[in-house]
Design an enzyme around this catalytic site. Structure first.
Site, PDB file in Angstrom:
ATOM      1  N   GLY A 138       0.982  -1.122   0.052  1.00 23.42           N
ATOM      2  CA  GLY A 138       0.008  -0.039   0.051  1.00 23.42           C
ATOM      3  C   GLY A 138       0.937   1.277  -0.055  1.00 23.42           C
ATOM      4  N   ARG A 174       2.164  -4.216  13.020  1.00 22.17           N
ATOM      5  CA  ARG A 174       1.619  -4.549  14.044  1.00 22.17           C
ATOM      6  C   ARG A 174       2.406  -5.654  14.769  1.00 22.17           C
ATOM      7  NH1 ARG A 174      -0.270  -0.107  13.732  1.00 22.17           N
ATOM      8  NH2 ARG A 174      -2.394   0.685  14.034  1.00 22.17           N
ATOM      9  N   GLU A 178       2.840  -3.569  24.487  1.00 20.40           N
ATOM     10  CA  GLU A 178       3.427  -1.870  24.493  1.00 20.40           C
ATOM     11  C   GLU A 178       2.720  -1.252  25.640  1.00 20.40           C
ATOM     12  OE1 GLU A 178       2.596  -0.120  20.647  1.00 20.40           O
ATOM     13  OE2 GLU A 178       4.176  -1.418  19.543  1.00 20.40           O
ATOM     14  N   HIS A 226       7.459   2.430  19.022  1.00 22.24           N
ATOM     15  CA  HIS A 226       6.590   2.677  17.971  1.00 22.24           C
ATOM     16  C   HIS A 226       6.373   4.209  17.890  1.00 22.24           C
ATOM     17  CE1 HIS A 226       2.058   1.230  16.987  1.00 22.24           C
ATOM     18  NE2 HIS A 226       2.637   1.848  16.245  1.00 22.24           N
TER      19      HIS A 226
END
Length: 310
Positions: free
Chosen positions: A142, A223, A252, A271
């Protein structure tokens, strides 16, 4: 048009209301403070916001939901399956792609361990690698995957991208494949850049890691649930995977003392690969464009398939 915001994003209300005189934007009262119905045509949230379900249920007349982010796997899509749902897809593609290239270069150039603070054993000579002629496998093609490929092409890398069904590549120099094993066996560096869905959960398990080219480098900007962390530790310890660059982990935040903090062959970041210059503006731009499109009965960008989950 009444636009309900879950959080008070700086400057967003003023920008929304400047688009047209009939737009009224406001922050919804928290579910703790009020439970009365709220008239809203549009609800704006983020995938990670807390209390989203209760706020959505209070919206009456809701027609469209926009999520300020790319990943929507934690958003309660089941509540809005009959609504228009869009997200800020592609808004963070450039920062994430640059982070991936930084990890590729850090791995090949052996950084930061090659910096010196005292006289080294040797000057001039080192066994550094190059990106040139290495094969980069991108799983998911994508906006993020394509942004990574665009930059990797400038380093003369060979690029393979895994897509659900084989099709003609939209980018010269990038080969699209439908077979995961083929990509894993050929790639020196493997990047996970696909959505988190039931189909991708546990994608990189022991079997997948065994199929990887020996000494390959695994990078995850998607993820954490896509990677079996226990299996990853085993393959890192054996040397079959030479490095893992992880921007996402489970859980997390990662607790103190976790082995991922201490493993010498792990690059770990909290992240943050999505962050960059003017990131709020990047995230808000698709929403602002969509508000104008929605007001004029035009198609929205970044549409989410609520049944597919992305």
């Amino acid at each position: 048009m009444r636009i309900a915001l879950q959080t008070d994003t700086p400057g967003l209300i003023d920008q929304l209301q400047s688009l047209a005189p009939e737009i009224e934007a406001f922050v919804m009262p928290s579910a703790d403070g009020a439970n009365e119905p709220v008239l809203a045509d549009v609800f704006v949230s983020s995938a990670a916001a807390v209390g989203t379900e209760a706020l959505i249920k209070r919206c009456k007349g809701l027609r469209w939901v926009h999520i300020l982010g790319t990943g929507v796997d934690t958003f309660p899509l089941h509540l809005v399956a009959d609504k228009l749902v869009s997200c800020s897809r592609g808004a963070t593609a450039v920062p994430i792609a640059e982070w991936v290239l930084a990890m590729l270069l850090a791995h090949e150039k052996q950084l930061p361990q090659r910096w010196v603070s005292e006289p080294p054993q040797t000057w001039y000579m080192a066994d550094l690698g190059c990106l040139e002629n290495k094969t980069l496998g991108i799983i998911g093609f994508g906006a993020i995957g394509q942004a990574i490929a665009k930059r990797a092409l400038a380093f003369d890398m060979n690029i393979i991208a895994k897509v659900r069904t084989h099709r003609t590549s939209p980018m010269p120099g990038v080969e699209l494949v439908a077979d995961l094993r083929d990509l894993l066996q050929r790639s020196d560096h493997v990047v996970l850049a696909l959505p988190s869905t039931p189909d991708s959960d546990g994608l990189m398990n022991a079997e997948s890691m065994q199929a990887m080219k020996p000494k390959a480098h695994l990078i995850n900007v998607s993820r954490a649930n896509l990677v079996d962390q226990t299996a990853l530790g085993e393959f890192l310890n054996s040397g079959h995977i030479s490095r893992a660059s992880l921007d996402v982990v489970e859980p997390e935040p990662l607790p103190a003392g976790h082995w991922l903090y201490e493993h010498p062959n792990v690059f770990l970041s909290p992240h943050i690969s999505w962050s960059g210059t003017n990131i709020l503006e990047r995230l808000m731009a698709p929403l602002l464009a969509n508000v104008l499109a929605f007001a004029n009965d035009q198609p929205l960008q970044g549409m989410v398939d609520t049944s597919a989950g992305y």
